[in-house]
Every structure is written in structure tokens, then in C-alpha cells.
Design an enzyme around this catalytic site. Structure first.
Site, PDB file in Angstrom:
ATOM      1  N   GLU A 347       0.214  -1.390  -0.278  1.00 55.19           N
ATOM      2  CA  GLU A 347      -0.021  -0.164  -0.073  1.00 55.19           C
ATOM      3  C   GLU A 347       0.697   1.149  -0.240  1.00 55.19           C
ATOM      4  O   GLU A 347       0.907   2.042  -0.689  1.00 55.19           O
ATOM      5  CB  GLU A 347      -1.020  -0.005   1.631  1.00 55.19           C
ATOM      6  CG  GLU A 347      -2.476  -0.353   0.842  1.00 55.19           C
ATOM      7  CD  GLU A 347      -3.064  -0.448   0.158  1.00 55.19           C
ATOM      8  OE1 GLU A 347      -4.263  -0.086   0.627  1.00 55.19           O
ATOM      9  OE2 GLU A 347      -3.122  -1.117  -1.295  1.00 55.19           O
ATOM     10  N   THR A 463     -12.649   4.905 -13.319  1.00 53.47           N
ATOM     11  CA  THR A 463     -11.480   4.321 -12.588  1.00 53.47           C
ATOM     12  C   THR A 463     -12.046   2.937 -11.818  1.00 53.47           C
ATOM     13  O   THR A 463     -11.354   2.393 -10.831  1.00 53.47           O
ATOM     14  CB  THR A 463     -12.037   5.102 -11.597  1.00 53.47           C
ATOM     15  OG1 THR A 463     -10.570   5.077 -10.497  1.00 53.47           O
ATOM     16  CG2 THR A 463     -12.737   5.315 -10.428  1.00 53.47           C
TER      17      THR A 463
END
Length: 869
Positions: A347, A463
């Protein structure tokens, strides 16, 4: 890659998609998600309504099925038709009349976008029974989201109750804090909904929200006319809540939708937003080489964090869409290095420490890196990307496959550090984007004949990976939407594509001459023909990314060995990673022993540059910095330093940092080790230590005026240290006098990024004696004075009202003398291995660390003497 192998991988990706989809339908439907370890349904967290990580997306509307419908349509018509029927049966006549509070952005991209894309596929595939039911459901959902836009600014509330609007349960809390991506990235889905239904409300509110964000962009104090948006923003007041911005979380899809809204609608207003945004990001976010795109402070322009996040891996794909393939490849290579190293993308990853950020080390099956790999493959046809896709498929199968689905990873480094088996590292959650995006992009990467790849109609992926288009008869913008706007700054973007002619049997990516940088940055070996059993395409000999217009080239060897002795060892990856580091537009040489530099004279013979260090090609605009002064000092004009130069002195600073504007608001300690050089007239700084170091006040950073007296430190009589800036229009002696009067015993002067004239460091003997007498009259002494480069300069810019680096009283400073004697250096230059050419730094004192070759200054080579960085 053979056609047969591509088809095998395509079918494997389809099978992997259905492994997760069937697991969801068997064990979780009609709940929103699957827990892939327990093989059980996951829905809303009813015990904690404010568990936003779950409740923002889980609304009891079969999320994973709706999100997966467009992918089903591409993989299997029968299963797609079955999925549409299951959605209609699940939601029934009540549709989205659900008493649930959800996030506007997530529900828009996952649910609304999934319904609209599936509707278009149902029409294209001519389902004979279908009667626009999905678009009716989409209209119902969109109508329930509209109250969120009822704010003075037009920026939507981040969350809404699908039945009650903005009314909240007593157990729920609501905030008006949204972010640029969440508020501005609704334009694709809402525009398509308006165009398909004729209800203009949706496009109107989404467009108004997009430009409400953009019109509040900030122009930094560094003098640029280019504006950038922040991260968090208050939907009610329109005030920015966070001034930290970049490419990742909180901002990412705003840039994406600026480009794709233009593609979808043809509206020029959106692409002008992209052009100005991209120019600003190149200026403030990208390093000089275009490899690392940093988070920065929108007001001051300084670097705000030292990490990149997994969400920003979408950006190379977006750059590919606008034709910036060269820039896209560079950024993509950094993320490929991370995948190569961890078999996943963490992340967050700290590019300074070159390690995973603690507490954000998981991988939830995100698709962004896969998405960019797909786009680059489609744009370039370079089979290197297909090989990367194959590696990704194998890694996901090996690390994330459970008996009923796909699990995220708690720690990407588990593969490196070992552990209790892969099951212990799994996350018991399969987010819907694993099916709607990750496996979809992998499938399309290997499905060359897919209908999406035929023709050139203006369709886009949202997206969330949903493929949508506006039918040609609906593309014309309603005049009511084109209200007068404050224009974006006029920016002319230069579209560059520097690709050499490529034969089918070799890879342009693998042939790049600058692969050393992403390899060293990420700690991954990118110079291989196989990765985890996957074969990569070969590279031709003699391929250069840029033509080198140089007339003569000479190799120069540093150290005691001969060319023959270093030949076998200088190409070694491990040795290169230690001795030479390429970062931020610089190639830093930390150990000169055995280093071979290639000098080249320009075709006109009026200049010299370094074009290669060992196997690293020096690109235009980059500089080579030699930090191994043990050897380099032998070739410096010693008289310039008046015999007072101390090459081995190091200033070690322990600084406490705090970033008030970051999302985390965290603080911690960070050690800076910086070479420091005492000025010729200073006393020896190595005889003492300082328990406290202060920053000069913001209104007097250069210490050209009197400083406040330092507070006494109980039990300590050696004073304190203070850091000031070189600029300011006063001499170093004057700064030292002000510091001495205030009771400081060490003056640390940072010169920032500016080149410092060496004369500023010198002082007449009489001037120093007058200063000493002046201080002696008040019982004070002239402090020791050292000069450093730019390590602390960002801290000096800190503004306590806006956050950034800040000195605190617990900071410490220590001057030490590095052990060890100087290493005698030797320079040998060979032109064609048959003649020698001298390399030296002989000349005038004004050289400031410059190197001269054959009587000409080497323009891009500098010795890090503390006077120039």
C-alpha cells in the site's frame, strides 16, 4: 510470446476470474462480498455503523455481482445474461430503497458504473428479453445520490443514506470532509446516466462538483502560475483541510477523469484541466529524472512525505492514454521493481529508506499496476509487458488463491521473511475490484481478439474498470452545461515518444540503458531473462535510448586497479548497488575505487560531459556527484581551502519531524548524517557536543539580525547549536556574532540548493578579531561555524501554521571526526586503450569542486565538497 501461450494465459485468467466469482455466488450472494478464507458472506458491520472501510461500499445490494457484470459480459455471454437476471431478482421492485448510509464515490464507481456498463453490454449483445431494466435501476440509484450535492459549494457530502438522504441515525456521525477524488470523480458515470436517460440533473451536479474542486486549486509560493488541488476539502465551506497532494489516494481519479471525460464527451474544458495539472505535477511531484513522483505541499511546493502508494500505480496507464509513453515507462518500471521484489505492491513504500511502510504493508488485490501494464502493452506492443502479466498471474495464483476465492495479503514481505505459511498471511476479504478490475485487465491483456480491441470508438474504462461509451448521437454537450468558466492556465504540453525502431524479437523495455535506477531504487534485479520461471523477451546489442552526439569518448578509471582487474567485477549488480546510486536526477558515486567513467567531448569540441558511470548511462540534465572525498580530495586545489579544509568532518543531526497536514498527523524521529565543513577561521567543532539544536526563527532565518538568547540548560554549560541559512545579505562573521551573543556555541549554516560563492566562507583576520573582542566584552565567545549542503533546508522552510518539517527542542547535534586516513587515488584515462589523457582539477580557486578534462570543465560532474550539490 507465441499465440498459443497467450491463449493459454487468457483462458487461465478467465478461469481465475470464475474461481472467485463462483465462490462468491455459491457462498456469499446476495451479500455484498465474500470472505475467501471462511467461504462466508460479508455484509455491513451492523455493530459499528462507522466502520467505513466496510460500510462505505457494502449496502446490501449484491455489490460484487453488480461490479462484475461488465467483466462477465466480456468473458461469457451466457453467464452475463444469468448475472443480469440475478441482479434484477435480487433488487426487485424496491430497487435501492435501502436504509443504508454509503459513500457517494464508492457506490457511484462500483454500483452505478457497473449498472451502466452492463446496460450497454446488454444492448450490444441483443438480449431479446432485456428492456432497459439496468438503466432504470441506475436512474433510481442516481436519484438517491442527488441530495448529497445540496451544499453551498456544489461539492457533495461524502456519504448519504439511500432512503433518508442526509438524515442520520443517532448512532451515525457525519462529516462534511470530502476529498478531491471523491468529489470530482463522478463525472463519467453521472454524465453517461444523463445522456442515456435525458435527465440532465446528474451531469449538471457532477460537472459543477468537478469544477468546484478545480476552481479552488492553489498556486504555490514558488512563483509558478500553475495550480494544483489539495487532498481533503470541506464540502460545505470549500476550504481545504489538507495541503498535501500527489498522485495517489484522495486525488488520483480527479486527474484520470479529466482525461477520460474529454475522451468520452469531447469537452475541451476537461483536457485543459489535465494539461495544467500535469505541468504542475511535473514541476512539483516528479523528480528530475521522472522516476519517482512525490507527495508535496501545495502551498510551498516542498516534499511532504517519503512514500509512494499503490493507488498511484494507475498513473503510467493514464500517461499512456495521453501519449506520454516515455514518461509512463519510467514510472511503471519503479512499480515493476516493487512487484518483482515483493510479488505484490504494498500500500505504501518508502523510497528514501527503500522499504515497506509499517502498518500499510498489505496488498488487497489492487488492480492499478495491472491496469498500467495493460495500457502500455496495448500502446507499444512490447511483449515485455505480456511477460510481466504472466508473472502477475503466477504470483496471484501462488500467494492469493483460496479454496473459494482470492484473498489479499496482510504483509507483502511475508514471501521474503518467511512466516507461518501463506494462509496465515491472508486477509479474509475479497474486494469486488479483484474481479471487476484485476482479473479483467489480465484477461484482456492476453485476449487480442476481444471486441474492445477492435475499432477506434471513444470508449474508456472508468476508475473501477467498467468500459463505457457515449453513443455518437448523444455526444454533443447540452449548451446549459457550458456555463462560463475561469479558464485554466494556458499550457502547451510537448508530447514526446522516443521509441527506437523495434523488431518483433526484442523488447524496448528490456533494452533501456537506464534500468539500473529502478533496479537499485527498489532493490529488485531487473537484468534477467527469466522471472520466477517466466521467460522475458531478449534485447539487442548496442541499443541506446537517446542518440549521443559526441565526437570523442574516453574511459577514466579511478583507484589502484587496472582496467583488466576491474572488468570482471564492475558490471556486478551487487557492487554497483553499493558504489553508485542513481536518484532524483543525480548519479552519486560513494566509492571511487574501481569506478570507470566515460567522458565525451561534444561534436563542436567546446564542452565535456560524463556519459556513463560503469554501466549507468547519464541522461541529459543529470549530474554526477562524487562523495568519496578520500580519493577526490587528492585532485582538489588545496590552496583554495587555505589549509583549513576538513574532509572527514560529519555533522550528525537527530531531528524530530512532524507533518501537521498529513492524513496521519504522525511524528517520529529521523537521523540526518550530513558532511559538514568548518570555515577557515572557525574554532575546531569536534571537541564538544550539543544537547539541543534550534532553528532560527522564520522571520530571521539568515540570522542577519539579533537572535533571542538561548534558554539555559540545567546541568549543561556548553551552550546549544542553531541552524541558519546562508543567504540574507550578511557575512558569516555577522551571523556568528549574532549567534554568539545569543549564547550559541555552534552555528550550522545550510546553503540550500543555491551555489555558494566560496568567498563568503572567507574572512579577513581583522574582521574575525574584531568580532571576538566584541563578544568578549559581554563574556561571550565566537561559536564554531560549519557549513552543510541542503539536508536541513526543507526544515528551515517549515511554517508552523501550515505544517511541514519543524525543529523541536529535543533535537541534538554532534560533530565527529571520521576515522581512517585518506586513500591515495589514481586517475588513468584511455582513448581506445592506446593513449593516456590527463584528468585534473588544477586551476583557480573559483572551481568549487569542478573537474576539468583535457582543459575543459566537465559540465555535469561535481565533487561534493559541501560548496556545491
Amino acid at each position: 510470446m507465441t499465440r498459443e501461450r497467450r491463449l493459454q494465459l487468457r483462458d487461465g485468467a478467465r478461469s481465475n476470474f470464475f474461481h472467485g466469482f463462483d465462490g462468491y455466488m455459491t457462498h456469499a450472494f446476495p451479500a455484498d462480498e465474500l470472505n475467501p478464507i471462511a467461504c462466508a458472506p460479508r455484509g455491513r458491520n451492523l455493530r459499528d455503523p462507522n466502520d467505513l472501510g466496510v460500510n462505505d461500499v457494502c449496502g446490501g445490494f449484491a455489490l460484487t455481482l453488480i461490479d462484475s457484470l461488465p467483466t462477465l459480459a466480456l468473458m461469457n455471454r451466457t453467464r452475463f445474461e444469468e448475472g443480469v437476471r440475478r441482479v434484477l431478482d435480487s433488487l426487485g421492485e424496491e430497487g435501492f430503497d435501502l436504509d443504508v448510509r454509503v459513500q457517494v464515490f464508492e457506490v457511484t464507481i462500483r454500483v452505478l458504473g457497473g449498472l451502466l456498463s452492463a446496460h450497454q453490454e446488454a444492448q450490444n449483445q441483443h438480449l431479446d428479453w432485456y428492456n432497459n431494466e439496468l438503466v432504470h435501476l441506475a436512474h433510481d440509484l442516481g436519484t438517491r445520490l442527488l441530495p448529497a450535492f445540496e451544499t453551498p459549494t456544489g461539492i457533495p457530502w461524502p456519504r448519504i443514506n439511500l432512503r433518508n438522504g442526509l438524515a442520520l441515525h443517532v448512532t451515525e456521525k457525519e462529516s462534511s470532509t470530502n476529498n478531491a477524488a471523491g468529489a470530482g470523480s463522478l463525472i463519467l458515470e453521472f454524465t453517461l446516466l444523463s445522456r442515456l436517460t435525458g435527465d440532465e440533473r446528474f451531469e449538471f451536479v457532477a460537472r459543477r462538483a468537478f469544477f468546484a474542486i478545480w476552481d479552488r486549486r492553489i498556486r504555490t509560493r514558488r512563483g509558478s502560475e500553475l495550480g494544483v488541488v489539495g487532498n481533503e476539502i470541506d464540502a460545505w465551506t470549500g476550504e481545504w483541510g489538507s495541503y498535501i497532494t500527489g498522485l495517489g489516494a484522495g486525488v488520483d481519479s480527479l486527474y484520470e477523469y479529466a482525461v477520460k471525460a474529454h475522451i468520452l464527451t469531447g469537452d475541451e474544458a476537461y483536457i485543459r484541466v489535465w494539461d495544467e495539472s500535469y505541468a504542475a505535477l511535473r514541476l512539483y511531484s516528479a523528480d528530475s529524472g521522472g522516476w519517482v513522483w512525490k507527495n508535496f505541499h501545495v502551498v510551498h511546493g516542498w516534499v511532504a512525505t517519503f512514500w509512494i502508494d499503490s493507488l498511484a500505480a494507475y498513473f503510467p496507464g493514464l500517461l499512456t492514454l495521453v501519449g506520454e509513453v516515455k514518461a509512463a515507462e519510467k514510472m511503471w518500471l519503479v512499480y515493476w521493481g516493487l512487484w518483482r521484489r515483493y510479488a505484490a505492491i504494498p500500500e505504501r513504500w518508502d523510497w528514501r529508506r527503500r522499504e515497506v511502510e509499517v502498518q500499510v504493508e498489505h496488498y488487497p488485490l489492487r488492480p492499478e499496476f495491472v491496469e498500467s501494464t495493460y495500457h502500455l502493452w496495448r500502446a507499444t506492443g512490447d511483449e515485455y509487458y505480456l511477460s510481466v502479466g504472466e508473472v502477475i498471474v503466477m504470483d496471484l495464483e501462488r500467494r492469493c488463491r483460496t479454496r473459494c476465492g482470492w484473498a489479499g495479503l496482510q504483509r507483502v514481505e511475508d514471501i521474503i521473511k518467511g512466516g507461518q505459511g501463506k494462509e496465515a498471511n491472508w486477509q479474509d476479504r475479497m474486494e469486488s475490484f479483484a474481479l471487476s478490475e484485476t482479473w479483467k485487465y489480465l484477461f484482456l491483456m492476453f485476449d487480442e481478439e476481444n471486441p474492445l480491441h477492435m475499432g477506434d470508438a471513444p470508449w474508456v474504462f472508468t476508475t473501477e474498470g467498467h468500459h463505457i461509451y457515449v453513443p455518437s448521437h448523444l455526444r454533443k454537450l447540452n449548451p446549459s452545461m457550458s456555463s462560463a468558466r475561469a479558464p485554466a492556465t494556458n499550457v502547451t504540453m510537448k508530447r514526446v515518444c522516443e521509441k527506437p525502431a523495434r523488431e518483433k524479437f526484442w523488447s524496448g523495455v528490456a533494452s533501456r540503458t537506464d534500468l539500473h535506477f529502478p533496479a537499485m531504487l527498489t532493490g529488485a534485479d531487473l537484468f534477467v531473462s527469466h522471472v520466477r520461471g517466466v521467460m522475458f523477451p531478449p534485447t539487442p546489442e548496442g541499443v541506446c535510448s537517446t542518440a549521443i552526439p559526441y565526437a570523442e569518448q574516453y574511459e577514466v578509471l579511478f583507484g589502484k586497479k587496472s582496467f583488466e582487474e576491474v572488468t570482471s567485477d564492475r558490471a556486478g549488480f551487487a557492487d554497483m548497488a553499493v558504489k553508485v546510486v542513481k536518484e532524483m536526477g543525480r548519479v552519486i558515486v560513494r566509492d571511487l575505487e574501481g569506478i570507470v567513467m566515460r567522458f565525451a567531448t561534444t561534436s563542436k569540441g567546446d564542452g565535456v560531459v560524463v556519459v556513463r558511470v560503469n554501466d549507468i548511462v547519464i541522461e541529459e540534465g543529470e549530474r554526477v556527484v562524487i562523495e568519496d572525498l578520500g580519493q577526490a580530495i587528492e585532485f582538489m586545489p588545496v590552496d583554495y581551502f587555505r589549509g583549513e579544509f576538513v574532509p572527514g568532518t560529519v555533522l550528525r543531526i537527530g531531528a524530530t519531524w512532524k507533518i501537521e497536514d498529513s492524513l496521519e498527523g504522525q511524528e517520529g524521529s529521523y537521523i540526518i548524517t550530513e558532511r559538514a565543513y568548518r570555515v577557515p577561521w572557525s574554532s575546531d567543532p569536534t571537541q564538544t557536543k550539543w544537547p539541543v539544536m534550534y532553528r532560527a526563527p522564520p522571520t530571521n532565518l539568515a540570522a542577519c539580525r539579533a537572535l533571542k538568547s538561548v534558554r539555559p540548560i540545567p546541568g549543561w554549560d556548553r551552550g546549544a547549536a542553531i541552524v541558519v541559512r546562508m543567504s540574507g545579505g550578511c557575512s558569516l562573521v555577522a551571523k556568528a556574532v549574532h549567534a554568539g551573543k545569543a549564547g550559541y556555541s555552534l552555528l550550522v549554516v545550510t546553503q540550500g540548493h543555491e551555489e555558494t560563492d566560496g568567498k563568503l566562507l572567507l574572512a579577513e583576520e581583522g574582521e574575525v578579531k574584531r568580532a571576538e573582542r566584541q563578544l568578549a566584552e559581554s563574556g561571550k565567545k565566537l561559536p564554531a561555524v560549519v557549513v552543510i549542503s541542503n539536508a536541513l533546508d526543507t526544515m528551515l522552510d517549515a511554517d508552523e501554521s501550515t505544517g511541514g518539517w519543524q525543529f523541536k527542542q529535543e533535537n541534538t547535534a554532534e560533530i565527529m571526526q571520521e576515522p581512517g586516513a585518506k586513500i591515495e587515488g589514481r586517475l588513468m584515462a584511455h582513448g581506445g586503450r592506446d593513449r593516456s589523457v590527463p584528468v585534473n582539477v588544477e586551476g583557480e580557486p573559483r572551481l568549487r569542486g569542478a573537474v576539468w578534462f583535457r582543459g575543459l570543465k566537465v559540465e555535469n560532474l561535481v565533487l561534493n565538497t559541501g560548496y556545491e550539490i
